[in-house]
Design a protein around this motif. Structure first.
Motif, PDB file in Angstrom:
ATOM      1  N   VAL A 311       0.833  -1.197   0.000  1.00 19.94           N
ATOM      2  CA  VAL A 311       0.000   0.000   0.000  1.00 19.94           C
ATOM      3  C   VAL A 311       0.870   1.251   0.000  1.00 19.94           C
ATOM      4  O   VAL A 311       1.813   1.351   0.788  1.00 19.94           O
ATOM      5  CB  VAL A 311      -0.921   0.036   1.243  1.00 19.94           C
ATOM      6  CG1 VAL A 311      -1.801   1.287   1.216  1.00 19.94           C
ATOM      7  CG2 VAL A 311      -1.787  -1.211   1.309  1.00 19.94           C
ATOM      8  N   ASP A 312       0.565   2.182  -0.892  1.00 21.84           N
ATOM      9  CA  ASP A 312       1.185   3.500  -0.846  1.00 21.84           C
ATOM     10  C   ASP A 312       0.324   4.431  -0.004  1.00 21.84           C
ATOM     11  O   ASP A 312      -0.906   4.412  -0.125  1.00 21.84           O
ATOM     12  CB  ASP A 312       1.331   4.083  -2.258  1.00 21.84           C
ATOM     13  CG  ASP A 312       2.490   3.483  -3.023  1.00 21.84           C
ATOM     14  OD1 ASP A 312       3.315   2.779  -2.397  1.00 21.84           O
ATOM     15  OD2 ASP A 312       2.567   3.697  -4.247  1.00 21.84           O
ATOM     16  N   ARG A 313       0.978   5.228   0.827  1.00 20.67           N
ATOM     17  CA  ARG A 313       0.261   6.183   1.673  1.00 20.67           C
ATOM     18  C   ARG A 313       0.946   7.543   1.585  1.00 20.67           C
ATOM     19  O   ARG A 313       2.037   7.666   1.020  1.00 20.67           O
ATOM     20  CB  ARG A 313       0.208   5.691   3.119  1.00 20.67           C
ATOM     21  CG  ARG A 313      -0.458   4.321   3.275  1.00 20.67           C
ATOM     22  CD  ARG A 313      -0.533   3.899   4.721  1.00 20.67           C
ATOM     23  NE  ARG A 313      -0.969   2.523   4.871  1.00 20.67           N
ATOM     24  CZ  ARG A 313      -2.245   2.133   4.944  1.00 20.67           C
ATOM     25  NH1 ARG A 313      -3.206   3.039   4.897  1.00 20.67           N
ATOM     26  NH2 ARG A 313      -2.559   0.866   5.078  1.00 20.67           N
ATOM     27  N   ASP A 314       0.318   8.528   2.149  1.00 15.76           N
ATOM     28  CA  ASP A 314       0.840   9.894   2.079  1.00 15.76           C
ATOM     29  C   ASP A 314       1.131  10.402   3.484  1.00 15.76           C
ATOM     30  O   ASP A 314       0.287  10.304   4.367  1.00 15.76           O
ATOM     31  CB  ASP A 314      -0.170  10.810   1.388  1.00 15.76           C
ATOM     32  CG  ASP A 314       0.331  12.250   1.320  1.00 15.76           C
ATOM     33  OD1 ASP A 314       1.482  12.429   0.916  1.00 15.76           O
ATOM     34  OD2 ASP A 314      -0.426  13.161   1.664  1.00 15.76           O
ATOM     35  N   PHE A 315       2.348  10.914   3.689  1.00 14.50           N
ATOM     36  CA  PHE A 315       2.710  11.494   4.980  1.00 14.50           C
ATOM     37  C   PHE A 315       3.205  12.919   4.806  1.00 14.50           C
ATOM     38  O   PHE A 315       4.018  13.407   5.582  1.00 14.50           O
ATOM     39  CB  PHE A 315       3.758  10.624   5.664  1.00 14.50           C
ATOM     40  CG  PHE A 315       3.844  10.817   7.153  1.00 14.50           C
ATOM     41  CD1 PHE A 315       2.759  11.290   7.886  1.00 14.50           C
ATOM     42  CD2 PHE A 315       5.004  10.523   7.832  1.00 14.50           C
ATOM     43  CE1 PHE A 315       2.838  11.462   9.261  1.00 14.50           C
ATOM     44  CE2 PHE A 315       5.099  10.687   9.209  1.00 14.50           C
ATOM     45  CZ  PHE A 315       4.010  11.161   9.920  1.00 14.50           C
ATOM     46  N   GLY A 316       2.707  13.561   3.734  1.00 13.24           N
ATOM     47  CA  GLY A 316       2.981  14.969   3.531  1.00 13.24           C
ATOM     48  C   GLY A 316       4.461  15.286   3.403  1.00 13.24           C
ATOM     49  O   GLY A 316       5.250  14.506   2.860  1.00 13.24           O
ATOM     50  N   TYR A 361      -3.597   2.248  -2.699  1.00 11.30           N
ATOM     51  CA  TYR A 361      -3.071   3.465  -2.101  1.00 11.30           C
ATOM     52  C   TYR A 361      -4.116   4.055  -1.167  1.00 11.30           C
ATOM     53  O   TYR A 361      -5.312   3.749  -1.257  1.00 11.30           O
ATOM     54  CB  TYR A 361      -2.721   4.490  -3.185  1.00 11.30           C
ATOM     55  CG  TYR A 361      -3.912   4.913  -4.029  1.00 11.30           C
ATOM     56  CD1 TYR A 361      -4.636   6.053  -3.721  1.00 11.30           C
ATOM     57  CD2 TYR A 361      -4.311   4.149  -5.123  1.00 11.30           C
ATOM     58  CE1 TYR A 361      -5.739   6.438  -4.480  1.00 11.30           C
ATOM     59  CE2 TYR A 361      -5.405   4.518  -5.889  1.00 11.30           C
ATOM     60  CZ  TYR A 361      -6.110   5.661  -5.572  1.00 11.30           C
ATOM     61  OH  TYR A 361      -7.200   6.025  -6.319  1.00 11.30           O
ATOM     62  N   ASP A 362      -3.651   4.876  -0.269  1.00 10.29           N
ATOM     63  CA  ASP A 362      -4.545   5.625   0.622  1.00 10.29           C
ATOM     64  C   ASP A 362      -3.883   6.965   0.907  1.00 10.29           C
ATOM     65  O   ASP A 362      -3.034   7.080   1.777  1.00 10.29           O
ATOM     66  CB  ASP A 362      -4.795   4.857   1.921  1.00 10.29           C
ATOM     67  CG  ASP A 362      -5.813   5.567   2.810  1.00 10.29           C
ATOM     68  OD1 ASP A 362      -6.182   6.713   2.483  1.00 10.29           O
ATOM     69  OD2 ASP A 362      -6.226   4.983   3.829  1.00 10.29           O
ATOM     70  N   PHE A 363      -4.248   7.958   0.127  1.00  8.76           N
ATOM     71  CA  PHE A 363      -3.734   9.305   0.319  1.00  8.76           C
ATOM     72  C   PHE A 363      -4.765  10.189   1.019  1.00  8.76           C
ATOM     73  O   PHE A 363      -4.636  11.409   1.018  1.00  8.76           O
ATOM     74  CB  PHE A 363      -3.336   9.926  -1.022  1.00  8.76           C
ATOM     75  CG  PHE A 363      -2.301   9.145  -1.770  1.00  8.76           C
ATOM     76  CD1 PHE A 363      -2.514   8.765  -3.081  1.00  8.76           C
ATOM     77  CD2 PHE A 363      -1.110   8.773  -1.161  1.00  8.76           C
ATOM     78  CE1 PHE A 363      -1.561   8.027  -3.778  1.00  8.76           C
ATOM     79  CE2 PHE A 363      -0.160   8.049  -1.832  1.00  8.76           C
ATOM     80  CZ  PHE A 363      -0.388   7.675  -3.157  1.00  8.76           C
ATOM     81  N   LYS A 364      -5.758   9.560   1.598  1.00  4.97           N
ATOM     82  CA  LYS A 364      -6.865  10.301   2.200  1.00  4.97           C
ATOM     83  C   LYS A 364      -6.880  10.207   3.723  1.00  4.97           C
ATOM     84  O   LYS A 364      -7.071  11.199   4.416  1.00  4.97           O
ATOM     85  CB  LYS A 364      -8.186   9.782   1.627  1.00  4.97           C
ATOM     86  CG  LYS A 364      -9.410  10.605   1.974  1.00  4.97           C
ATOM     87  CD  LYS A 364     -10.624  10.048   1.228  1.00  4.97           C
ATOM     88  CE  LYS A 364     -11.883  10.854   1.526  1.00  4.97           C
ATOM     89  NZ  LYS A 364     -13.062  10.315   0.797  1.00  4.97           N
ATOM     90  N   THR A 365      -6.660   9.000   4.242  1.00  9.04           N
ATOM     91  CA  THR A 365      -6.696   8.808   5.689  1.00  9.04           C
ATOM     92  C   THR A 365      -5.447   9.393   6.341  1.00  9.04           C
ATOM     93  O   THR A 365      -4.334   9.098   5.903  1.00  9.04           O
ATOM     94  CB  THR A 365      -6.765   7.306   6.028  1.00  9.04           C
ATOM     95  OG1 THR A 365      -7.862   6.721   5.340  1.00  9.04           O
ATOM     96  CG2 THR A 365      -6.937   7.103   7.531  1.00  9.04           C
ATOM     97  N   PRO A 366      -5.584  10.220   7.373  1.00 13.58           N
ATOM     98  CA  PRO A 366      -4.404  10.714   8.097  1.00 13.58           C
ATOM     99  C   PRO A 366      -3.517   9.552   8.527  1.00 13.58           C
ATOM    100  O   PRO A 366      -4.003   8.513   8.979  1.00 13.58           O
ATOM    101  CB  PRO A 366      -5.011  11.445   9.301  1.00 13.58           C
ATOM    102  CG  PRO A 366      -6.360  11.887   8.815  1.00 13.58           C
ATOM    103  CD  PRO A 366      -6.844  10.779   7.917  1.00 13.58           C
ATOM    104  N   ALA A 370      -4.594   5.986  10.310  1.00 15.13           N
ATOM    105  CA  ALA A 370      -4.556   4.706   9.607  1.00 15.13           C
ATOM    106  C   ALA A 370      -3.800   3.666  10.436  1.00 15.13           C
ATOM    107  O   ALA A 370      -4.198   2.492  10.493  1.00 15.13           O
ATOM    108  CB  ALA A 370      -3.899   4.873   8.240  1.00 15.13           C
ATOM    109  N   PHE A 371      -2.741   4.093  11.096  1.00 13.24           N
ATOM    110  CA  PHE A 371      -1.962   3.189  11.949  1.00 13.24           C
ATOM    111  C   PHE A 371      -2.822   2.661  13.104  1.00 13.24           C
ATOM    112  O   PHE A 371      -2.867   1.454  13.356  1.00 13.24           O
ATOM    113  CB  PHE A 371      -0.746   3.941  12.480  1.00 13.24           C
ATOM    114  CG  PHE A 371       0.113   3.146  13.425  1.00 13.24           C
ATOM    115  CD1 PHE A 371       0.817   2.049  12.983  1.00 13.24           C
ATOM    116  CD2 PHE A 371       0.219   3.518  14.762  1.00 13.24           C
ATOM    117  CE1 PHE A 371       1.617   1.314  13.850  1.00 13.24           C
ATOM    118  CE2 PHE A 371       1.013   2.795  15.638  1.00 13.24           C
ATOM    119  CZ  PHE A 371       1.715   1.698  15.174  1.00 13.24           C
TER     120      PHE A 371
END
Length: 397
Positions: A311-316, A361-366, A370-371
């Motif tokens: 999964v790709d995620r976003d951490f700004g 991917y999940d670029f929406k959930t903080p 998510a953790f």
């Protein structure tokens, strides 16, 4: 929409993707040839000088933060002084984690065509963070070769429903009444995030059943015997070098303790290192744990299926600049691990084109939400289609 960056027009969360695809899931059928054919050729070409720049940049950040922190004792107000030390440890922990990611890239041979450059830089950086470079490089390679294989993977292998239920039968029944309490989960996570990573390196306490039969010291990343489950006799020299690197780092820390005192070493290095342990676990856990991604027994597993199960995620800003994009481009990384991080965003766009709906991917959930959510929801996996030999995390009520 710029495919080289996360979508900005309301992307689906992984859980929403799972809702669309999980009940009628079809494993990916694309090939690695299609992946390589679609990735721009220059993405596979590391630039040694650029890589060295990023390594030196991160060490420069470390030194700047240390220099600033030397002024914290001059703050006259105790509460403000404590706050400043907390802020220093947090930010320095982020920078340490960025360095850890660069050493991880070295382990994949991604920062240079020179093995000597990769291994020298990786050994220095990981030893500073008390990670045995070659030893972990070997076990991490096993993870890449067996990703989400329930029988062979060695990282974040979930429990199958039947095993989970059997294990619960042996637990104290009182635990059933308190395990779902948020405060219990918070306490568990607090201690887990601080110590789980060094304990894993030392005794491999997360060992699969086939490994658990072996004494803990033979499962250790520091074991030189060559007859354990993770290393072969030909790995002994590399493990010895890793151990010597850790020994040199420990000796340097002991010298610093003798000169500056144990508490000062904890303030400047120890607490940031503990934050780094937290981030390493958080990053790797979220890259491989979600209700949207499948897990396979050896019978139905293939390399492509495993590579797609991330999964790709976003951490700004933290993820993209300090962590070098490791969080945002991990799916691509599992397909072609030797692509350097500074080409990873472009390569991810190319890989996404081939993967289609299999790209998760999940670029929406903080990120930290998510953790927390996944720790609460991802308990065990089960077949969602009878006799499919494909497993997903059960959706907990």
């Amino acid at each position: 929409m710029d495919e080289s960056k996360p979508p900005t027009d309301g992307p689906l969360k992984c859980s929403e993707q799972a809702g669309q695809h999980q009940d009628v899931f079809t494993p990916p059928e694309y090939t690695m040839k299609e992946i390589y054919d679609n990735i721009p050729a220059h993405c596979l070409q590391p630039n040694t000088w650029l890589s060295l720049f990023y390594i030196l940049r991160d060490y420069f950040f470390v030194l700047i933060l240390v220099s600033v922190a030397t002024q914290i004792p001059n703050i006259p107000y105790p509460y403000l002084r404590s706050t400043a030390w907390f802020a220093y440890a947090f930010v320095q922990g982020l920078v340490f984690t960025g360095l850890w990611e660069l050493a991880h890239e070295c382990g994949h041979g991604a920062l240079s065509k020179s093995k000597a450059f990769n291994n020298t830089c990786g050994l220095i950086i990981h030893s500073m963070l008390l990670v045995p470079y070659y030893s972990w490089k070997i076990t991490h390679s096993t993870h890449h070769k067996t990703t989400n294989n329930l029988d062979k993977d060695i990282a974040f292998v979930p429990t199958i429903k039947e095993a989970y239920q059997a294990d619960r039968e042996t637990h104290n029944k009182a635990w059933d009444y308190i395990e779902d309490m948020p405060i219990v989960a918070i306490i568990h996570l607090f201690f887990h995030q601080i110590v789980a990573w060094p304990i894993y390196l030392t005794i491999n306490n997360f060992a699969l059943e086939r490994m658990a039969k072996v004494p803990w010291w033979k499962r250790s990343h520091f074991y030189l015997g060559g007859d354990g489950p993770n290393f072969r006799p030909e790995n002994t020299r590399e493990i010895l070098i890793s151990d010597l690197g850790i020994g040199a780092a420990a000796l340097a820390l002991w010298g610093l303790v003798q000169y500056f005192g144990a508490w000062n070493v904890m303030l400047f290095w120890g607490f940031p290192w503990m934050w780094t342990n937290h981030w390493i676990l958080t990053i790797t856990y979220l890259q491989h744990t979600d209700t949207s991604i499948p897990y396979y027994p050896n019978k139905t597993w293939t390399f492509v299926r495993g590579a797609a199960s991330a999964v790709d995620r976003d951490f700004g800003f933290i993820g993209r600049v300090i962590f070098h994009g490791a969080i945002e481009t991990h799916v691509m990384h599992h397909h072609v691990a030797r692509i350097p991080f500074y080409h990873a965003t472009e390569a991810t766009a190319a890989v996404r084109e081939v993967m289609g709906s299999h790209y998760k991917y999940d670029f929406k959930t903080p990120y930290m939400w998510a953790f927390w959510r996944n720790h609460r929801e991802c308990v065990y996996v089960e077949e969602t289609q009878k006799d499919s030999q494909i497993y997903f995390f059960a959706k907990m009520k």
